[in-house]
Design an enzyme around this catalytic site. Structure first.
Site, mmCIF file in Angstrom:
data_model
loop_
_atom_site.group_PDB
_atom_site.id
_atom_site.type_symbol
_atom_site.label_atom_id
_atom_site.label_comp_id
_atom_site.label_asym_id
_atom_site.label_seq_id
_atom_site.Cartn_x
_atom_site.Cartn_y
_atom_site.Cartn_z
ATOM 1 N N GLU A 72 0.818 -1.222 0.000
ATOM 2 C CA GLU A 72 0.000 0.000 0.000
ATOM 3 C C GLU A 72 0.848 1.266 0.000
ATOM 4 O O GLU A 72 0.511 2.245 -0.671
ATOM 5 C CB GLU A 72 -0.924 0.009 1.225
ATOM 6 C CG GLU A 72 -1.844 1.208 1.255
ATOM 7 C CD GLU A 72 -2.668 1.276 2.544
ATOM 8 O OE1 GLU A 72 -3.538 2.159 2.618
ATOM 9 O OE2 GLU A 72 -2.430 0.472 3.457
ATOM 10 N N ASP A 73 1.963 1.258 0.731
ATOM 11 C CA ASP A 73 2.698 2.503 0.978
ATOM 12 C C ASP A 73 4.079 2.580 0.341
ATOM 13 O O ASP A 73 4.790 3.572 0.538
ATOM 14 C CB ASP A 73 2.851 2.714 2.495
ATOM 15 C CG ASP A 73 1.518 2.966 3.186
ATOM 16 O OD1 ASP A 73 0.573 3.382 2.496
ATOM 17 O OD2 ASP A 73 1.422 2.727 4.400
#
Length: 407
Positions: free
Chosen positions: A76-77
């Site tokens: 996600e990051d």
């Protein structure tokens, strides 16, 4: 500050033959892809996945889940991909990380719809592998512990979501310790003045209770030992949100909560639980209507314990819970204690009665298109107020809130 060695030590203390190499490998990968990223506090972002992973290790979960805790934000990051995770850590870890990522990526402008869709994705993830939700709960616990550096509005939004979704899921999974921590954190953020007032009042009353706890514990230990019952005894105070909920439920002020201190007896066997109950009732007079046998009739989340409230040594009411060590583990950590994952086995297997309610919700989500309707319906499942009845044959049946004799 937690370090990798803390996770490894915890895992090896429970499973000396655990695959530590994959945990080291996941740590190195996570440290690399999160390098240079900071949390709102200004601390290195790596602190977060390490804490999440340690929480999972503390729940005695398997290496794949602990590795997922380290990797849960990488896709996600960072620039990491699911394909990369699969190649380095295998299909199972990749599926777990993907499940966590899909829950985190719900972005809908309408708040109510976003909560509904988040919940829908969590329910679907649970149906595939319950460990996805355990990682999300560990993630939420650490985030709730470290909200100080966010704006008040952001803190409130996260606390409200936690109160409406994560705490009820923890409760439904039988994870009472997780539920209580999340509820207390939510209460502290959403009602800070009331929280401080109750915390101060509870602390003042508890300050003079040390001698009372020591006296009751000593007497119980002596009587149980004389009867040949091998048990451990602890005294504890109710959590702050639990006190507040009781005040609301019973429409009373703090001064009228008399069982602020509770005691817990952890016995070796079910037989000893009932023997301990008899000893307690011989020592102190039971409060009428305050005995519950959750051993013979477990809660929907498989919680088992004997609950009784008695008039103590000085005439004050005190609650006593009695359970076995196995029941205590299930009561504290619920599905995390119950779950022993076997390759190829899903939580929706017909034989696992612990997840009957989950199968029902999975069926519901297929039928309901309106996300808000789904949210409202699932809330009923997550906040069960069970009604138990006996059939003419003596079987115990659990009915939903609002059930009538006709049902």
């Amino acid at each position: 500050m937690l370090r990798l060695n803390d996770i490894v030590d915890r895992v090896q203390s429970i499973r000396p033959t655990a695959n530590i190499e994959i945990i080291h490998k996941a740590y190195v990968f996570t440290a690399k892809v999160h390098h240079g990223q900071l949390r709102e506090s200004g601390e290195p972002y790596l602190i977060h996945p390490i804490n999440v992973s340690f929480i999972l290790a503390d729940w005695n979960l398997d290496e794949e889940t602990i590795v997922t805790g380290l990797l849960h934000d990488t896709v996600e990051d960072t620039v990491a991909t699911i394909e990369e995770i699969r190649e380095l850590f295998g299909d199972t870890v990749a599926q777990l990380v993907d499940g966590v990522t899909k829950i985190s990526r719900v972005v809908i402008s309408d708040v109510a719809d976003q909560k509904a869709e988040s919940l829908r994705k969590m329910i679907l993830a649970m149906g595939k592998d319950i460990r996805v939700i355990l990682v999300k709960l560990a993630d939420r616990i650490h985030n709730m512990r470290t909200l100080d550096h966010l704006s008040p509005d952001r803190q409130s939004a996260i606390a409200l979501e936690t109160q409406e979704i994560y705490a009820p899921i923890a409760s439904r999974l039988g994870m009472s310790r997780v539920k209580m921590e999340l509820e207390d954190k939510c209460f502290e953020i959403l009602h800070p003045d009331k929280y401080r007032e109750l915390a101060r009042a509870a602390d003042e009353r508890n300050r003079g209770q040390e001698e009372h706890i020591r006296k009751v514990t000593s007497l119980l230990e002596t009587k149980l030992r004389e009867a040949g019952v091998d048990a451990a005894i602890t005294g504890r105070s109710k959590n702050i949100s639990g006190i507040f909920n009781k005040m609301i439920r019973q429409e009373i002020e703090f001064e009228h909560i008399y069982d602020l201190i509770g005691f817990r007896i952890i016995a070796k066997t079910i037989r000893e639980c009932y023997e301990a109950l008899g000893i307690v009732h011989n020592l102190w007079r039971p409060v009428p209507g305050r005995f519950k046998d959750y051993i013979a009739m477990p809660k929907a989340n498989f919680y088992q314990s004997l609950h009784t409230t008695v008039f103590g040594p000085d005439g004050e009411m005190m609650e006593i819970q009695i359970r076995t060590e196995e029941m205590h583990g299930l009561a504290e950590y619920g599905v995390a204690a119950h779950w022993r994952y076997k390759e190829g086995r899903q939580v929706t297997d017909k034989g696992d009665q612990m997840f009957v309610w989950l199968r029902q919700i999975l069926d519901l989500q297929k039928e309901m298109k309106d996300p808000r309707e789904f949210l409202d319906t699932v809330k009923v499942e997550l906040f069960p107020e069970e009604v138990y009845v006996f059939t003419p044959r003596g079987d115990v049946k659990e009915l939903p809130r609002g059930a009538t004799p006709i049902d």
